[in-house]
Structure formats: C-alpha cells, structure tokens
Design an enzyme around this catalytic site. Structure first.
Site, PDB file in Angstrom:
ATOM      1  N   LYS A   1      -0.466  27.964  61.292  1.00 48.88           N
ATOM      2  CA  LYS A   1      -0.458  28.332  59.877  1.00 48.88           C
ATOM      3  C   LYS A   1       0.963  28.374  59.313  1.00 48.88           C
ATOM      4  O   LYS A   1       1.189  28.033  58.144  1.00 48.88           O
ATOM      5  CB  LYS A   1      -1.143  29.682  59.691  1.00 48.88           C
ATOM      6  CG  LYS A   1      -2.651  29.669  59.958  1.00 48.88           C
ATOM      7  CD  LYS A   1      -3.389  28.784  58.967  1.00 48.88           C
ATOM      8  CE  LYS A   1      -4.891  28.945  59.073  1.00 48.88           C
ATOM      9  NZ  LYS A   1      -5.629  28.131  58.073  1.00 48.88           N
TER      10      LYS A   1
ATOM     11  N   ASP B   1     -17.491  19.333  55.697  1.00 49.92           N
ATOM     12  CA  ASP B   1     -17.635  20.334  56.761  1.00 49.92           C
ATOM     13  C   ASP B   1     -18.330  19.693  57.952  1.00 49.92           C
ATOM     14  O   ASP B   1     -18.730  18.515  57.902  1.00 49.92           O
ATOM     15  CB  ASP B   1     -18.432  21.548  56.264  1.00 49.92           C
ATOM     16  CG  ASP B   1     -17.969  22.852  56.915  1.00 49.92           C
ATOM     17  OD1 ASP B   1     -17.810  22.875  58.148  1.00 49.92           O
ATOM     18  OD2 ASP B   1     -17.765  23.847  56.197  1.00 49.92           O
TER      19      ASP B   1
ATOM     20  N   ASP C   1     -15.467  16.034  61.515  1.00 51.77           N
ATOM     21  CA  ASP C   1     -14.702  16.955  62.342  1.00 51.77           C
ATOM     22  C   ASP C   1     -13.221  16.705  62.074  1.00 51.77           C
ATOM     23  O   ASP C   1     -12.646  15.710  62.539  1.00 51.77           O
ATOM     24  CB  ASP C   1     -15.028  16.732  63.818  1.00 51.77           C
ATOM     25  CG  ASP C   1     -14.267  17.677  64.736  1.00 51.77           C
ATOM     26  OD1 ASP C   1     -13.474  18.506  64.240  1.00 51.77           O
ATOM     27  OD2 ASP C   1     -14.454  17.576  65.970  1.00 51.77           O
TER      28      ASP C   1
ATOM     29  N   ALA D   1     -18.983  24.726  53.803  1.00 52.95           N
ATOM     30  CA  ALA D   1     -20.279  25.267  54.215  1.00 52.95           C
ATOM     31  C   ALA D   1     -20.299  26.786  54.327  1.00 52.95           C
ATOM     32  O   ALA D   1     -21.371  27.387  54.357  1.00 52.95           O
ATOM     33  CB  ALA D   1     -20.710  24.657  55.551  1.00 52.95           C
TER      34      ALA D   1
ATOM     35  N   GLY E   1     -14.285  22.703  54.542  1.00 51.68           N
ATOM     36  CA  GLY E   1     -14.804  24.008  54.943  1.00 51.68           C
ATOM     37  C   GLY E   1     -15.796  24.543  53.931  1.00 51.68           C
ATOM     38  O   GLY E   1     -15.949  25.757  53.776  1.00 51.68           O
TER      39      GLY E   1
ATOM     40  N   SER F   1      -1.900  31.409  56.084  1.00 55.56           N
ATOM     41  CA  SER F   1      -2.356  32.750  56.465  1.00 55.56           C
ATOM     42  C   SER F   1      -1.166  33.695  56.477  1.00 55.56           C
ATOM     43  O   SER F   1      -0.037  33.275  56.781  1.00 55.56           O
ATOM     44  CB  SER F   1      -2.990  32.723  57.860  1.00 55.56           C
ATOM     45  OG  SER F   1      -3.235  34.040  58.335  1.00 55.56           O
TER      46      SER F   1
ATOM     47  N   GLY G   1     -17.783  30.796  53.998  1.00 47.00           N
ATOM     48  CA  GLY G   1     -16.551  31.531  53.759  1.00 47.00           C
ATOM     49  C   GLY G   1     -15.806  31.139  52.500  1.00 47.00           C
ATOM     50  O   GLY G   1     -16.388  30.923  51.432  1.00 47.00           O
TER      51      GLY G   1
ATOM     52  N   TYR H   1      -2.715  30.132  66.471  1.00 42.04           N
ATOM     53  CA  TYR H   1      -3.197  30.338  65.103  1.00 42.04           C
ATOM     54  C   TYR H   1      -2.038  30.638  64.154  1.00 42.04           C
ATOM     55  O   TYR H   1      -1.855  29.961  63.128  1.00 42.04           O
ATOM     56  CB  TYR H   1      -4.211  31.488  65.067  1.00 42.04           C
ATOM     57  CG  TYR H   1      -4.713  31.785  63.672  1.00 42.04           C
ATOM     58  CD1 TYR H   1      -5.678  30.974  63.081  1.00 42.04           C
ATOM     59  CD2 TYR H   1      -4.215  32.860  62.942  1.00 42.04           C
ATOM     60  CE1 TYR H   1      -6.134  31.220  61.795  1.00 42.04           C
ATOM     61  CE2 TYR H   1      -4.662  33.113  61.657  1.00 42.04           C
ATOM     62  CZ  TYR H   1      -5.622  32.297  61.086  1.00 42.04           C
ATOM     63  OH  TYR H   1      -6.058  32.538  59.801  1.00 42.04           O
TER      64      TYR H   1
ATOM     65  N   GLY I   1     -10.735  25.691  58.587  1.00 44.86           N
ATOM     66  CA  GLY I   1      -9.853  26.174  59.641  1.00 44.86           C
ATOM     67  C   GLY I   1     -10.638  26.938  60.685  1.00 44.86           C
ATOM     68  O   GLY I   1     -11.808  27.273  60.482  1.00 44.86           O
TER      69      GLY I   1
END
Length: 273
Positions: A168, A32, A41, A10, A8, A114, A12, A164, A71
């Site tokens: 998590k 990513d 992927d 790329a 991830g 999360s 955030g 979601y 995520g």
C-alpha cells in the site's frame, strides 16, 4: 453522464463506490472475481490484460474514470498474492487504461491505498523498492522470504501484515510519482489515492473478527467509531468528478483521524536543502 470502471465491485468499498456512481446516473463497469461485468483476477498478468481488454470493449475506447478499489488484506496467507493484487494489479490496470482516460475530456483515476502504509511499523523498504521498480517476480519472492522470517506471533495475528503495509505504501508512492508525469498530467488524466483506516468491510472482518470495539482497537480511533464503505465511496466519487480538475498526486486519509493521532507532526513535512 460518464462511464467508469470500478474494481472490487462485488463487495465492500468497491460495491459502495459502484452503487454511488450508478445512483448518480453514470454507467459503471464492475470488475471482480465474481458477480461483476468483467470477471478477472487482477493478481495475475493474464487477468489484468483480460480486464483491460474487456473494459476497453465495454466503454468503446473512451473512459471517464477508474476506481481501483480491489485489494486483499493482511489476513491473506500468501504474502506474494498480497503484493500482486494490491500493487501490481492497480498499476497495470491503470497503465492499460491511461489512453482511454486521456480520450475523455476529464479523465480521472483514484486508487485505494491504506493508512497502514504509515501506521504499521513493519514496512519493508526493500519490498517497496522492488514494487516501484516494477519487478513483480522479485517482489513476490522477497515478500515470501520476508514473511517466512517474521516472528510467529506476528504471522499468527496477520500473516501478511508487512506485505500489506508495504504494497500500500508502494502504491501511494507510485501515485505521487506517476500523477505528475507528462503522460498523465499534461494529458489531463488526474490520479489520486485514498488511504482508508478501519472501515468495516468483509476484508477488515477477515483480519479482525466480528468483535469490534473502537475503544480497544489496536490503533487510535479519535472519533470513537469505525468507517463504513460509503464513507470511502463518497471520496471516490469526489475524486472522479470532472470538477476535481486541480487535484492530482494527492493521498487523502479517510481514517477517522487515526494517522493524525499517531503521527500528528508527520504531515506536511518541510522540504530540506
């Protein structure tokens, strides 16, 4: 200096984590769907296998740490994709890189769970169990069926909110169960999780929109402010440090006190006989 893989990377929290590690002088292998050293992927078995192969090639077979940050959020229309990316993606990646981490003198891994796992009252226990059994095909099918049965007013706001939160929670449980096994603990590979709350990222904005007010947010915000990606990156860095040698199987809430406000007596829980 060490070599770390960050998924991830790329945008955030992943981008912030990769930047912080790079600033500290480490070599970072970003993963990513775009704008990364490894394009993969993680929602598919083929993508995960490719990512593991490319990371191992880039690090020469020895890796000091992995930050599994990638995520997707509750706004994703397909609940099956949420389950595959959020749970099966990091699990397969870390299992594939475990030996490379064990070759390091201080292998470290951290995943992003999360606070939704404990603050959203829509966790699907059956889905969590399927995830923990490693049955991705059944988990994907169940997630779609459960999503179709969800009230329209819920899916209109967050199409995959149950998947979601459940994915998590399953990931956090996987961390707790896995970190203490001999294959990880006795090999010196420490595994922990961070449970962020409301952190302003593209993923969060896709679910909530641009009009954010901590005083009218749908969960309590005791600090009166939202988190930033850098707030999570700080703790990612701490968990990956060689000095973090006596912490494994932990779930760290970095949510501005939201979970504590909603469940003040939930942690720690006493052991019963």
């Amino acid at each position: 200096m060490g070599t770390y893989a960050v998924t991830g990377s790329a945008s955030g929290m992943g981008a912030a984590s990769a930047a912080l590690l790079t600033e500290a002088g480490h070599t970072v292998i970003g993963v990513d769907l775009r704008d990364a050293d490894v394009i993969a992927d993680l929602g598919t078995a083929e993508g995960r296998a490719s990512a593991v192969e490319e990371i191992l090639g880039a690090c020469g077979g020895t890796l000091d740490g992995v930050a599994a940050v990638a995520g997707v959020g509750a706004s994703m229309k397909d609940a099956a994709t949420v389950v595959s990316v959020n749970h099966f993606g990091p699990v397969a990646l870390l299992e594939g890189l475990r030996l490379a981490l064990a070759r390091s003198e201080a292998g470290r891994a951290v995943v992003i769970s999360s606070n939704s796992a404990s603050t959203v009252p829509l966790v699907d226990d059956a889905l969590v169990e399927l995830c923990l059994k490693g049955d991705e095909e059944s988990a994907r099918r169940h997630a779609r069926e459960a999503q179709a049965a969800m009230p329209a007013e819920v899916t209109a706001f967050a199409p995959s909110i149950s998947a979601y939160a459940s994915s998590k929670l399953a990931l956090a449980h996987w961390v707790r169960r896995t970190a203490v096994t001999p294959e990880w603990g006795r090999e010196g590979v420490l595994l922990n999780a961070i449970a962020p709350g409301a952190v302003v990222t593209p993923l969060m904005l896709s679910s909530t929109g641009e009009d954010l007010d901590p005083d009218s947010f749908h969960t309590p915000m005791p600090l009166g402010t939202f988190g930033k990606p850098e707030d999570i990156a700080f703790w990612v860095h701490q968990f990956l440090r060689p000095e973090a040698r006596f912490t494994t199987g932990s779930i760290l809430y970095v949510d501005g006190g939201t979970d504590a406000a909603m469940r003040p007596d939930a942690q720690p829980s006493a052991m019963t006989l």
